[in-house]
Scaffold this motif. Sequence first.
Motif, PDB file in Angstrom:
ATOM      1  N   GLY A  90       1.118  -1.182  -0.307  1.00  0.00           N
ATOM      2  CA  GLY A  90      -0.155  -0.081  -0.064  1.00  0.00           C
ATOM      3  C   GLY A  90       0.805   1.459   0.285  1.00  0.00           C
ATOM      4  N   GLY A  91       2.226   1.240   0.790  1.00  0.00           N
ATOM      5  CA  GLY A  91       2.872   2.348   0.513  1.00  0.00           C
ATOM      6  C   GLY A  91       3.560   2.707  -0.771  1.00  0.00           C
ATOM      7  N   VAL A  92       4.263   1.753  -0.900  1.00  0.00           N
ATOM      8  CA  VAL A  92       4.337   1.641  -1.767  1.00  0.00           C
ATOM      9  C   VAL A  92       3.409   2.467  -3.970  1.00  0.00           C
ATOM     10  CG1 VAL A  92       5.640   0.461  -3.746  1.00  0.00           C
ATOM     11  CG2 VAL A  92       6.602   0.400  -1.452  1.00  0.00           C
ATOM     12  N   ALA A  93       2.832   1.954  -3.204  1.00  0.00           N
ATOM     13  CA  ALA A  93       1.582   2.132  -4.457  1.00  0.00           C
ATOM     14  C   ALA A  93       1.109   3.712  -4.128  1.00  0.00           C
ATOM     15  CB  ALA A  93       0.158   1.119  -4.374  1.00  0.00           C
ATOM     16  N   LEU A  94       1.264   3.743  -3.226  1.00  0.00           N
ATOM     17  CA  LEU A  94       1.122   5.588  -3.092  1.00  0.00           C
ATOM     18  C   LEU A  94       2.148   6.271  -3.012  1.00  0.00           C
ATOM     19  CD1 LEU A  94      -1.287   7.802  -1.229  1.00  0.00           C
ATOM     20  CD2 LEU A  94      -0.407   6.945   0.487  1.00  0.00           C
ATOM     21  N   ALA A  95       3.309   6.166  -3.588  1.00  0.00           N
ATOM     22  CA  ALA A  95       4.266   6.483  -2.886  1.00  0.00           C
ATOM     23  C   ALA A  95       4.782   6.595  -5.018  1.00  0.00           C
ATOM     24  CB  ALA A  95       5.750   5.995  -2.884  1.00  0.00           C
ATOM     25  N   LEU A  96       4.120   5.350  -5.537  1.00  0.00           N
ATOM     26  CA  LEU A  96       3.797   5.466  -7.104  1.00  0.00           C
ATOM     27  C   LEU A  96       3.436   6.759  -7.702  1.00  0.00           C
ATOM     28  CD1 LEU A  96       4.396   1.996  -7.832  1.00  0.00           C
ATOM     29  CD2 LEU A  96       6.096   3.586  -8.327  1.00  0.00           C
ATOM     30  N   SER A  97       1.974   7.195  -7.143  1.00  0.00           N
ATOM     31  CA  SER A  97       1.525   7.778  -7.824  1.00  0.00           C
ATOM     32  C   SER A  97       1.369   9.012  -7.418  1.00  0.00           C
ATOM     33  CB  SER A  97       0.133   7.987  -6.800  1.00  0.00           C
ATOM     34  OG  SER A  97      -0.380   8.141  -5.074  1.00  0.00           O
ATOM     35  N   ARG A  98       2.997   9.224  -6.187  1.00  0.00           N
ATOM     36  CA  ARG A  98       2.686  10.759  -6.128  1.00  0.00           C
ATOM     37  C   ARG A  98       4.030  11.543  -5.884  1.00  0.00           C
ATOM     38  NH1 ARG A  98      -1.108  12.275  -1.192  1.00  0.00           N
ATOM     39  NH2 ARG A  98      -3.091  11.557  -1.605  1.00  0.00           N
ATOM     40  N   ALA A  99       4.958  10.073  -6.395  1.00  0.00           N
ATOM     41  CA  ALA A  99       6.491  10.582  -6.676  1.00  0.00           C
ATOM     42  C   ALA A  99       6.091  12.317  -8.040  1.00  0.00           C
ATOM     43  CB  ALA A  99       7.312   9.504  -6.867  1.00  0.00           C
ATOM     44  N   ARG A 100       5.194  11.305  -8.390  1.00  0.00           N
ATOM     45  CA  ARG A 100       5.761  12.730  -9.988  1.00  0.00           C
ATOM     46  C   ARG A 100       5.930  13.751  -9.620  1.00  0.00           C
ATOM     47  NH1 ARG A 100       0.983   9.804 -13.374  1.00  0.00           N
ATOM     48  NH2 ARG A 100       2.226   8.300 -12.121  1.00  0.00           N
ATOM     49  N   ARG A 101       5.235  13.971  -8.414  1.00  0.00           N
ATOM     50  CA  ARG A 101       5.062  15.458  -8.274  1.00  0.00           C
ATOM     51  C   ARG A 101       6.644  16.216  -7.859  1.00  0.00           C
ATOM     52  NH1 ARG A 101      -0.317  15.580  -3.695  1.00  0.00           N
ATOM     53  NH2 ARG A 101      -1.820  14.293  -5.804  1.00  0.00           N
ATOM     54  N   GLU A 102       7.356  15.094  -7.370  1.00  0.00           N
ATOM     55  CA  GLU A 102       8.311  15.987  -6.926  1.00  0.00           C
ATOM     56  C   GLU A 102       8.924  16.008  -7.995  1.00  0.00           C
ATOM     57  OE1 GLU A 102       7.227  13.521  -2.033  1.00  0.00           O
ATOM     58  OE2 GLU A 102       9.237  12.941  -3.388  1.00  0.00           O
ATOM     59  N   LEU A 103       9.613  14.805  -9.113  1.00  0.00           N
ATOM     60  CA  LEU A 103      10.654  14.484 -10.102  1.00  0.00           C
ATOM     61  C   LEU A 103      10.353  15.761 -11.100  1.00  0.00           C
ATOM     62  CD1 LEU A 103      10.800  10.658  -9.527  1.00  0.00           C
ATOM     63  CD2 LEU A 103      12.297  12.606  -8.674  1.00  0.00           C
ATOM     64  N   ASP A 104      11.496  16.096 -11.876  1.00  0.00           N
ATOM     65  CA  ASP A 104      11.392  16.874 -12.524  1.00  0.00           C
ATOM     66  C   ASP A 104      12.639  16.745 -13.494  1.00  0.00           C
ATOM     67  OD1 ASP A 104      13.361  18.530 -11.589  1.00  0.00           O
ATOM     68  OD2 ASP A 104      11.953  19.769 -10.525  1.00  0.00           O
ATOM     69  N   ASP A 105      13.083  17.325 -14.816  1.00  0.00           N
ATOM     70  CA  ASP A 105      14.035  16.874 -15.689  1.00  0.00           C
ATOM     71  C   ASP A 105      15.501  17.662 -14.717  1.00  0.00           C
ATOM     72  OD1 ASP A 105      11.871  15.899 -17.586  1.00  0.00           O
ATOM     73  OD2 ASP A 105      12.959  18.166 -18.770  1.00  0.00           O
TER      74      ASP A 105
END
Length: 230
Positions: A22-37
């Motif tokens: 559950g934690g990793v699944a949530l992280a997968l959906s939220r991490a894109r907000r933290e990452l950029d080029d």
Amino acid sequence: MHVPDGFLDAPTSLGTAVIAVGGVALALSRARRELDDRTAPLAGLVAVFVFAAQMLNFPVGAGTSGHLLGGTLAAVLVGPWTATLCLTVVLAVQALLFADGGISALGTNITLMALVGVWAGWLVFVGLRRLARSAGSKVVPALAGVAAFASVPLVALTFTAMYAVGGRAPIPLGDLVTAMVGWHALIGVGEGLITLLAVGSIIATRPDLVHGARGLIERRDLEIRTEVPA
């Protein structure tokens, strides 16, 4: 703090695996907000650094091992969601390819280090950052170091709580608590110093890459320089 196979009973191991998924699944959906080029390459470097640091293990006792965690360092540099994914990849590779931590205990180790380790350190860091917000980004390394130190005994205490619920090894709970918290308090000192130095070196050169410094970087006045012809 890699938990081996069979150290916890099947219901406890299964429960931590469900939490980990559950934690990793949530992280997968939220991490894109933290990452950029700019920050994506840093996330890869953080995972490599944590992997190398965690390969240095020493026995704590009762079949468990102690090592640097790296969760707070990763969270401050690339954000807590991305840090959760970094630690998860590291732990999976260690378990599957290097037999460091058991396969059946992978969910337990992810819960301890990729979830509790990352988020305990991050929440302590955020709380300290709010108290010292007026000091700007220059205090971020020190705050990260304190948070990293605090996160290690918290992970150790979480593990002992798991053992109290479903431990299978014939070890008195009091002895385990003393060994785990005592040793990991010492590990926390090293964790804090390494985190302070690593974050400080990046803050000194590229503060814009440090997730934990966002909103604290001092604005610089625009300087217009003109050269007067001789």
